[in-house]
Enzyme design. Structure first.
Site, PDB file in Angstrom:
ATOM      1  N   ARG A 214     -20.876-108.816  28.561  1.00  0.00           N
ATOM      2  CA  ARG A 214     -19.514-109.280  28.309  1.00  0.00           C
ATOM      3  C   ARG A 214     -19.408-109.733  26.856  1.00  0.00           C
ATOM      4  NH1 ARG A 214     -18.099-106.733  32.218  1.00  0.00           N
ATOM      5  NH2 ARG A 214     -17.709-107.588  34.274  1.00  0.00           N
ATOM      6  N   HIS A 262     -15.094-100.827  25.800  1.00  0.00           N
ATOM      7  CA  HIS A 262     -15.451-101.297  27.157  1.00  0.00           C
ATOM      8  C   HIS A 262     -15.392-100.141  28.176  1.00  0.00           C
ATOM      9  CE1 HIS A 262     -15.839-105.258  29.530  1.00  0.00           C
ATOM     10  NE2 HIS A 262     -16.408-104.267  30.200  1.00  0.00           N
TER      11      HIS A 262
HETATM   12  P1  NDP Z   1     -27.022-108.098  38.832  1.00  0.00           P
HETATM   13  O1  NDP Z   1     -26.523-109.371  39.392  1.00  0.00           O
HETATM   14  O2  NDP Z   1     -27.527-107.036  39.743  1.00  0.00           O
HETATM   15  O3  NDP Z   1     -28.210-108.408  37.792  1.00  0.00           O
HETATM   16  C1  NDP Z   1     -28.152-109.472  36.885  1.00  0.00           C
HETATM   17  C2  NDP Z   1     -29.514-109.626  36.215  1.00  0.00           C
HETATM   18  O4  NDP Z   1     -29.403-110.663  35.233  1.00  0.00           O
HETATM   19  C3  NDP Z   1     -30.617-110.074  37.198  1.00  0.00           C
HETATM   20  O5  NDP Z   1     -31.840-109.477  36.853  1.00  0.00           O
HETATM   21  C4  NDP Z   1     -30.664-111.593  36.956  1.00  0.00           C
HETATM   22  O6  NDP Z   1     -31.920-112.191  37.237  1.00  0.00           O
HETATM   23  C5  NDP Z   1     -30.415-111.650  35.463  1.00  0.00           C
HETATM   24  N1  NDP Z   1     -29.975-112.984  35.064  1.00  0.00           N
HETATM   25  C6  NDP Z   1     -28.910-113.688  35.524  1.00  0.00           C
HETATM   26  N2  NDP Z   1     -28.854-114.901  34.947  1.00  0.00           N
HETATM   27  C7  NDP Z   1     -29.936-114.964  34.110  1.00  0.00           C
HETATM   28  C8  NDP Z   1     -30.455-115.970  33.258  1.00  0.00           C
HETATM   29  N3  NDP Z   1     -29.857-117.175  33.133  1.00  0.00           N
HETATM   30  N4  NDP Z   1     -31.587-115.699  32.561  1.00  0.00           N
HETATM   31  C9  NDP Z   1     -32.210-114.499  32.681  1.00  0.00           C
HETATM   32  N5  NDP Z   1     -31.775-113.498  33.488  1.00  0.00           N
HETATM   33  C10 NDP Z   1     -30.648-113.741  34.181  1.00  0.00           C
HETATM   34  O7  NDP Z   1     -25.827-107.531  37.907  1.00  0.00           O
HETATM   35  P2  NDP Z   1     -25.499-106.009  37.527  1.00  0.00           P
HETATM   36  O8  NDP Z   1     -26.736-105.359  37.010  1.00  0.00           O
HETATM   37  O9  NDP Z   1     -24.753-105.341  38.621  1.00  0.00           O
HETATM   38  O10 NDP Z   1     -24.418-106.235  36.342  1.00  0.00           O
HETATM   39  C11 NDP Z   1     -24.793-106.952  35.174  1.00  0.00           C
HETATM   40  C12 NDP Z   1     -23.609-107.140  34.260  1.00  0.00           C
HETATM   41  O11 NDP Z   1     -23.262-105.916  33.603  1.00  0.00           O
HETATM   42  C13 NDP Z   1     -22.281-107.563  34.893  1.00  0.00           C
HETATM   43  O12 NDP Z   1     -22.265-108.911  35.288  1.00  0.00           O
HETATM   44  C14 NDP Z   1     -21.343-107.293  33.740  1.00  0.00           C
HETATM   45  O13 NDP Z   1     -21.383-108.405  32.851  1.00  0.00           O
HETATM   46  C15 NDP Z   1     -21.972-106.078  33.056  1.00  0.00           C
HETATM   47  N6  NDP Z   1     -21.183-104.839  33.240  1.00  0.00           N
HETATM   48  C16 NDP Z   1     -20.638-104.204  32.165  1.00  0.00           C
HETATM   49  C17 NDP Z   1     -19.901-103.040  32.296  1.00  0.00           C
HETATM   50  C18 NDP Z   1     -19.391-102.294  31.126  1.00  0.00           C
HETATM   51  O14 NDP Z   1     -18.722-101.256  31.301  1.00  0.00           O
HETATM   52  N7  NDP Z   1     -19.674-102.729  29.899  1.00  0.00           N
HETATM   53  C19 NDP Z   1     -19.632-102.479  33.635  1.00  0.00           C
HETATM   54  C20 NDP Z   1     -20.288-103.176  34.703  1.00  0.00           C
HETATM   55  C21 NDP Z   1     -21.013-104.324  34.508  1.00  0.00           C
HETATM   56  P3  NDP Z   1     -32.537-112.229  38.754  1.00  0.00           P
HETATM   57  O15 NDP Z   1     -33.040-110.811  38.972  1.00  0.00           O
HETATM   58  O16 NDP Z   1     -33.612-113.216  38.681  1.00  0.00           O
HETATM   59  O17 NDP Z   1     -31.395-112.594  39.663  1.00  0.00           O
END
Ligand code: NDP
Length: 299
Positions: A214, A262
């Site tokens: 984001r 985006h």
């Molecule tokens: P998931 O919830 O599947 O994965 C999130 C990952 O981030 C997990 O590995 C999680 O760790 C890690 N994480 C969360 N908080 C922290 C932290 N504080 N420190 C370290 N690691 C952290 O999400 P998705 O993969 O489905 O999506 C990720 C993001 O991609 C979305 O939230 C959105 O922001 C972005 N996105 C962008 C798009 C675009 O077109 N540009 C389209 C779709 C999504 P853990 O494994 O331990 O839970």
């Protein structure tokens, strides 16, 4: 939102859809499919069982209201993951294979080779090794890149060839081996501003940053400063604090920043309709869908 109607009709003929500007009787509404819903609206729906985000994240939902919903789900979509993997692979290859230089040479009618670094010697770090991050890791591994990932908690199911790090304790070691750093974190209070001067300083000099998370993950001034000193070599940006990116923004004409509007990936309307209906069916049976979000973690 009206674009979703044919997909709901195809998935479940007769599904009754209401839109925010003409809700009708609020007590008839079981599920709210949301992308920036009007503030206060969710609280007016007494029978709400499900708040379904239209996206992989939930950061666009009003925190208090959505998180008080009995069930909050996000989209988990393999097609979206494939689109993200393709975008990230393109961004990595574009930089690592010096495609900007080739495009400039071609425009000048110049036959000129650039140095080639084998993919195995280019280390790609993925911050956020979740659904999308892991799909990117698999695609990059298939192309021969050295891939590492960083998550909040350990990821024992990640592909064995991915070097995994987690938590604050693992961050410095992770960053020190990222020739390209890809941000695929959800936007939470912990991850806001993740791409900042301190993180850039810990990357190898000349690193490439890809932000497909984001806009609020990125400190824009810190990025420009790190590019100016050469600490960062390039950036590929798909998400911005202000979208559309305003005319005259310094990113537009920066020679080492690639801007895309985006579009890294999109969710198909059919997937949104199917997952909403499946999640609602589970909610009605008192079951928790796999795509349910933990409101306390914010993702
Ligand atoms: P998931 O919830 O599947 O994965 C999130 C990952 O981030 C997990 O590995 C999680 O760790 C890690 N994480 C969360 N908080 C922290 C932290 N504080 N420190 C370290 N690691 C952290 O999400 P998705 O993969 O489905 O999506 C990720 C993001 O991609 C979305 O939230 C959105 O922001 C972005 N996105 C962008 C798009 C675009 O077109 N540009 C389209 C779709 C999504 P853990 O494994 O331990 O839970």
């Amino acid at each position: 939102m009206r674009y979703l109607a044919p997909a709901f009709e195809a998935a479940c003929p007769g599904t009754e859809l209401r839109y925010a500007d003409a809700l009708g009787a609020p007590e008839r509404i079981d599920a709210a499919v949301c992308w920036y819903p009007p503030p206060g609206l969710l609280a007016t729906l007494p029978r709400l069982r499900l708040v379904q985000s239209l996206a992989a994240g939930i950061d666009h939902l009003p925190a208090g209201e959505a998180r008080r919903a009995p069930l909050l789900c996000r989209i988990v979509d393999p097609t979206m993951a494939g689109g993200m993997a393709a975008y990230v692979a393109w961004a990595v290859i574009h930089r690592q294979r010096a495609m900007d230089a080739y495009l400039a040479s071609a425009a000048a009618g110049r036959w000129q080779e650039e140095p080639i670094v084998p993919p195995a010697r280019h280390r790609v770090g993925i911050a956020g090794l979740g659904t999308l991050g892991e799909a990117c890791a698999r695609a990059l591994l298939a192309l021969g890149y050295a891939v590492r990932g960083w998550s909040r908690t350990p990821r024992p199911a990640a592909p064995a060839q991915v070097e995994c790090f987690h938590g604050a304790a693992g961050l410095d070691a992770f960053l020190s081996g990222c020739d390209t750093l890809v941000c695929l974190l959800p936007l939470t209070e912990q991850t806001r501003g993740f791409l900042c001067a301190e993180v850039f300083a810990r990357l190898p000099r000349g690193a490439h940053v890809v932000n497909v998370g984001r806009g609020a993950h990125l400190d824009e001034d810190a990025l420009l400063a790190a590019l100016a000193t050469g600490q960062l070599g390039a950036a590929t940006l798909d998400a911005f604090v202000q979208e559309p990116l305003p005319a005259g923004h310094p990113f537009w004409h920066h020679p080492r920043i690639v801007v895309t509007p985006h579009v890294a990936t999109r969710t198909d309307a059919a997937v949104i309709a199917r997952q909403t209906l499946d999640n609602l069916a589970l909610a009605r049976r008192g079951l928790r869908p796999p795509a349910a979000v933990d409101p306390a973690q914010g993702y």
